[in-house]
Scaffold this active site. Sequence first.
Site, PDB file in Angstrom:
ATOM      1  N   CYS A  74       2.253  -0.511  -8.778  1.00  0.00           N
ATOM      2  CA  CYS A  74       3.342  -0.028  -7.910  1.00  0.00           C
ATOM      3  C   CYS A  74       4.630   0.116  -8.705  1.00  0.00           C
ATOM      4  O   CYS A  74       5.267   1.169  -8.665  1.00  0.00           O
ATOM      5  CB  CYS A  74       3.508  -0.935  -6.702  1.00  0.00           C
ATOM      6  SG  CYS A  74       3.294  -2.683  -7.007  1.00  0.00           S
TER       7      CYS A  74
ATOM      8  N   GLU B 127       5.673  -3.523   0.972  1.00  0.00           N
ATOM      9  CA  GLU B 127       5.818  -3.135  -0.437  1.00  0.00           C
ATOM     10  C   GLU B 127       5.036  -1.837  -0.598  1.00  0.00           C
ATOM     11  O   GLU B 127       3.813  -1.844  -0.603  1.00  0.00           O
ATOM     12  CB  GLU B 127       5.283  -4.260  -1.324  1.00  0.00           C
ATOM     13  CG  GLU B 127       5.906  -4.254  -2.685  1.00  0.00           C
ATOM     14  CD  GLU B 127       4.945  -3.742  -3.716  1.00  0.00           C
ATOM     15  OE1 GLU B 127       4.912  -2.508  -3.905  1.00  0.00           O
ATOM     16  OE2 GLU B 127       4.235  -4.554  -4.322  1.00  0.00           O
TER      17      GLU B 127
ATOM     18  N   GLY C 160       0.840  -1.195   0.000  1.00  0.00           N
ATOM     19  CA  GLY C 160       0.000   0.000   0.000  1.00  0.00           C
ATOM     20  C   GLY C 160       0.869   1.235   0.000  1.00  0.00           C
ATOM     21  O   GLY C 160       2.007   1.201  -0.489  1.00  0.00           O
ATOM     22  N   SER C 161       0.368   2.301   0.574  1.00  0.00           N
ATOM     23  CA  SER C 161       1.086   3.569   0.514  1.00  0.00           C
ATOM     24  C   SER C 161       2.202   3.626   1.566  1.00  0.00           C
ATOM     25  O   SER C 161       2.151   2.934   2.589  1.00  0.00           O
ATOM     26  CB  SER C 161       0.110   4.725   0.742  1.00  0.00           C
ATOM     27  OG  SER C 161      -0.430   4.629   2.044  1.00  0.00           O
ATOM     28  N   THR C 162       3.170   4.475   1.300  1.00  0.00           N
ATOM     29  CA  THR C 162       4.272   4.646   2.251  1.00  0.00           C
ATOM     30  C   THR C 162       3.745   5.193   3.572  1.00  0.00           C
ATOM     31  O   THR C 162       4.203   4.795   4.656  1.00  0.00           O
ATOM     32  CB  THR C 162       5.337   5.576   1.636  1.00  0.00           C
ATOM     33  OG1 THR C 162       5.788   4.985   0.407  1.00  0.00           O
ATOM     34  CG2 THR C 162       6.535   5.751   2.557  1.00  0.00           C
TER      35      THR C 162
ATOM     36  N   GLY D 210       2.341   2.409   5.486  1.00  0.00           N
ATOM     37  CA  GLY D 210       3.473   1.559   5.881  1.00  0.00           C
ATOM     38  C   GLY D 210       4.108   2.069   7.175  1.00  0.00           C
ATOM     39  O   GLY D 210       4.437   1.288   8.079  1.00  0.00           O
TER      40      GLY D 210
HETATM   41  O1  TXE Z   1      -3.573   2.999   0.257  1.00  0.00           O
HETATM   42  P1  TXE Z   1      -3.446   2.694   1.793  1.00  0.00           P
HETATM   43  P2  TXE Z   1      -4.758   3.701  -0.536  1.00  0.00           P
HETATM   44  C1  TXE Z   1      -0.455   4.330  -3.311  1.00  0.00           C
HETATM   45  C2  TXE Z   1      -1.036   5.211  -4.377  1.00  0.00           C
HETATM   46  C3  TXE Z   1      -2.319   5.692  -3.772  1.00  0.00           C
HETATM   47  C4  TXE Z   1      -1.978   5.721  -2.312  1.00  0.00           C
HETATM   48  C5  TXE Z   1      -3.160   5.576  -1.377  1.00  0.00           C
HETATM   49  O2  TXE Z   1      -0.180   6.297  -4.622  1.00  0.00           O
HETATM   50  O3  TXE Z   1      -2.682   6.974  -4.201  1.00  0.00           O
HETATM   51  O4  TXE Z   1      -1.100   4.647  -2.113  1.00  0.00           O
HETATM   52  O5  TXE Z   1      -3.907   4.400  -1.683  1.00  0.00           O
HETATM   53  C6  TXE Z   1      -5.084  -0.551   4.844  1.00  0.00           C
HETATM   54  N1  TXE Z   1      -3.207   0.055   9.559  1.00  0.00           N
HETATM   55  N2  TXE Z   1      -0.670   2.927  -3.537  1.00  0.00           N
HETATM   56  O6  TXE Z   1      -5.440   4.782   0.229  1.00  0.00           O
HETATM   57  O7  TXE Z   1      -4.139   3.704   2.587  1.00  0.00           O
HETATM   58  C7  TXE Z   1      -6.181  -0.198   3.889  1.00  0.00           C
HETATM   59  O8  TXE Z   1      -7.437  -0.497   4.458  1.00  0.00           O
HETATM   60  C8  TXE Z   1      -3.324  -1.048   8.805  1.00  0.00           C
HETATM   61  C9  TXE Z   1       0.484   2.167  -3.822  1.00  0.00           C
HETATM   62  O9  TXE Z   1      -5.602   2.633  -1.024  1.00  0.00           O
HETATM   63  O10 TXE Z   1      -2.010   2.477   2.066  1.00  0.00           O
HETATM   64  C10 TXE Z   1      -5.800  -1.030   2.679  1.00  0.00           C
HETATM   65  O11 TXE Z   1      -6.198  -2.386   2.854  1.00  0.00           O
HETATM   66  N3  TXE Z   1      -3.851  -1.059   7.586  1.00  0.00           N
HETATM   67  C11 TXE Z   1       0.256   0.720  -3.662  1.00  0.00           C
HETATM   68  C12 TXE Z   1      -4.293  -0.954   2.679  1.00  0.00           C
HETATM   69  O12 TXE Z   1      -3.935  -0.585   4.020  1.00  0.00           O
HETATM   70  C13 TXE Z   1      -4.308   0.106   7.085  1.00  0.00           C
HETATM   71  C14 TXE Z   1      -1.064   0.193  -4.057  1.00  0.00           C
HETATM   72  C15 TXE Z   1      -3.706   0.056   1.688  1.00  0.00           C
HETATM   73  O13 TXE Z   1      -4.263   1.324   1.951  1.00  0.00           O
HETATM   74  C16 TXE Z   1      -4.234   1.307   7.828  1.00  0.00           C
HETATM   75  C17 TXE Z   1      -2.158   1.059  -3.714  1.00  0.00           C
HETATM   76  C18 TXE Z   1      -3.636   1.249   9.119  1.00  0.00           C
HETATM   77  N4  TXE Z   1      -3.494   2.344   9.876  1.00  0.00           N
HETATM   78  C19 TXE Z   1      -1.919   2.384  -3.489  1.00  0.00           C
HETATM   79  N5  TXE Z   1      -4.729   2.299   7.073  1.00  0.00           N
HETATM   80  C20 TXE Z   1       1.345  -0.148  -4.218  1.00  0.00           C
HETATM   81  N6  TXE Z   1       2.548  -0.079  -3.654  1.00  0.00           N
HETATM   82  O14 TXE Z   1       1.117  -0.922  -5.098  1.00  0.00           O
HETATM   83  C21 TXE Z   1      -5.104   1.739   5.904  1.00  0.00           C
HETATM   84  N7  TXE Z   1      -4.866   0.421   5.923  1.00  0.00           N
END
Ligand code: TXE
Length: 468
Positions: A277, A243, A221-223, A226
């Site tokens: 990603c 990742e 997901g997002s940095t 992370g």
């Molecule tokens: O990601 P989030 P989002 C990037 C892309 C996008 C941005 C935001 O730039 O605009 O990330 O996307 C869970 N504790 N990528 O908002 O928020 C959430 O429910 C635990 C890159 O979708 O990071 C989801 O299941 N978990 C990326 C997951 O984390 C939590 C692919 C990802 O959500 C949480 C997608 C917390 N505190 C977006 N908060 C890539 N690397 O491929 C949220 N989640």
Amino acid sequence: MSESALLDRIQADALTGRAIPDAATGETIGFAPEQTPADVDDAVARARTAQPAWETLGHEGRREALLAAADAIDAHAEELARLLSREQGKPLDGPNARFEVGACGMWLRDAATTALEPEVIIDDGEAYAEQHYGALGVVGAIGPWNWPLMIGIWQIAPSLRMGNTVVVKPSEYTPLSVLALLDIMNAHLPADVLIPVVSGDREVGARLASHPDVAKLMFTGSTATGRKIIEATGGNLARLTLELGGNDAGIVLPDVDPAAIAEGLFWGAFINTGQTCAALKRLYVHDDVYDDVIEALADVAAQMPMGNGLEDGNVLGPLQNAKQFDIVKRLVDDAKTRGRVVLGGEPASDLGANFFQTTIIADLQDGDPLVDEEQFGPALPIIRYSDVEDAIASANRLDVGLGASVWSSDRGRAIEVAKRLRAGTTWINSHGTLHPKVPFGGVKQSGYGQEFSVAGLKAVAEPRVISG
Ligand code: TXE
């Protein structure tokens, strides 16, 4: 089974569930169950109870179950792909929904059959030690919305293969297709070995990350999220594979044949309509070939049909959600004031609310927001360079490093440049091509830990040394 029969098996009713829209049309596809942190506690407890028997089954037994699950995914591939296409937005055709479902079977089979034998570390007559790999316990798998099935399998497959049980938290944007995938797999797995938990909000992910009985988290997901996960694991000391986002650079050297690389550049940047990603997110092109590369790339891009994913022939779709659409629109609107629009540049409103035209903007520079920020959509910035040293410095100047690529007719020269790029993977004359046998992961703030292959199995295993 039809797509609607598949949906009926997993969805909640309209009163208690959350409506999930079709990414292309906005129509409701179905209703995702709403769950809470208390459901996470229940899921982790069940997964913990189921884990010892799953580990005791041994590699052979688990391999049989996982291969049967892979066959079941293949048998239901078309309905899974249709549901994925509607929920995520990616077309059935091209390297999209059918491709993604196909990759699930491929990666699952590879994890199920890859051997990880004990290693003799030292045996010199005086000292003897072996490295063994056991299960960690319960793995939490938190996934994104861009490749929800494939990335889900990347997290689930090695974890199960190593004898862990898994609690899955799909993105709140794409829960239905992941639930469907797990339902199909679970017909071939013992109870509670693979448990989906669906979020009503992010609290569910946060609870999973901090749960005292979770031994490992696989997160894509997002940095920003992370970082929150790292903080959340201060208590449980869960191991992490992260990742995170990227902003991959591509460097085109002056010796390329523009027509020969144009299609590779296109898919490198625009696969999954740019929501990938490890996609090519900023392209540095040498002065000598600058105009020709842009022209060849624009020619390819202009021919790629965009539209509703269920319609034959489309290979590009909408942004998955309005939030992502807004990010892309903001970055492109800004870039239009700084650079030259080669292609697109506007919402494709005639196709639907979340569609944005395939966009190429040239004559941009480092520091421009479309270059420096992750756009995660169909908008590629192009930057001119004349000294390859400058291009290498530009590629390395950001704090992320997932992928990179070098494009050249001279493989040796390309490899010399590649060796100097700080990225988890640098591709030569392609971008983002993955293989289950080749480890994948990010450097710098794109995360840590490698997935796939033996490296990926070790990442979800407990290393245990037997010495003496
Ligand atoms: O990601 P989030 P989002 C990037 C892309 C996008 C941005 C935001 O730039 O605009 O990330 O996307 C869970 N504790 N990528 O908002 O928020 C959430 O429910 C635990 C890159 O979708 O990071 C989801 O299941 N978990 C990326 C997951 O984390 C939590 C692919 C990802 O959500 C949480 C997608 C917390 N505190 C977006 N908060 C890539 N690397 O491929 C949220 N989640």
